[in-house]
Enzyme design. Sequence first.
Site, PDB file in Angstrom:
ATOM      1  N   LYS A   1       2.703   9.993  -9.339  1.00 13.55           N
ATOM      2  CA  LYS A   1       1.482  10.811  -9.242  1.00 13.55           C
ATOM      3  C   LYS A   1       1.834  12.271  -9.025  1.00 13.55           C
ATOM      4  CE  LYS A   1      -1.294   6.970  -7.530  1.00 13.55           C
ATOM      5  NZ  LYS A   1      -1.956   6.373  -6.363  1.00 13.55           N
TER       6      LYS A   1
ATOM      7  N   HIS B   1       4.748   2.206   7.234  1.00 12.64           N
ATOM      8  CA  HIS B   1       3.955   0.980   7.155  1.00 12.64           C
ATOM      9  C   HIS B   1       3.533   0.570   8.558  1.00 12.64           C
ATOM     10  CE1 HIS B   1       8.050  -0.606   7.693  1.00 12.64           C
ATOM     11  NE2 HIS B   1       8.343  -0.054   6.547  1.00 12.64           N
TER      12      HIS B   1
END
Length: 116
Positions: free
Chosen positions: A55, A103
Amino acid sequence: MKIGTDIIQVSRIEKALAQFGDKFTQRFLHPQEIALAKKTASIAGFWAAKEAISKALGCGIGKELSFHDIILAKDPRGAPTFSLSEEAQKVHTIQTSSLSISHDGGFAIAVAVIIS
């Protein structure tokens, strides 16, 4: 400067691993990346990292850039880094970059900053 980010539920990766096993990780990770990502949360983080990098490069994962064109590694202090395959370097110029992976709470997230 370009920024890319991605977030994924770790359970999505767990389901793919249960269904496809090693074929799933081999689809998007190099053998040295598989050796680094021993936990499911780490595998999810690597997925998010590759998506975030694609991206930031402005193309996403597809014809112009594949999962295997992005090579993840760790620096001597354990921080994530990446490089591009020789083929991808012909299309994408990177002067400097930064990658962060995290995470928690069942999610993995990654942010990539690229200066070209």
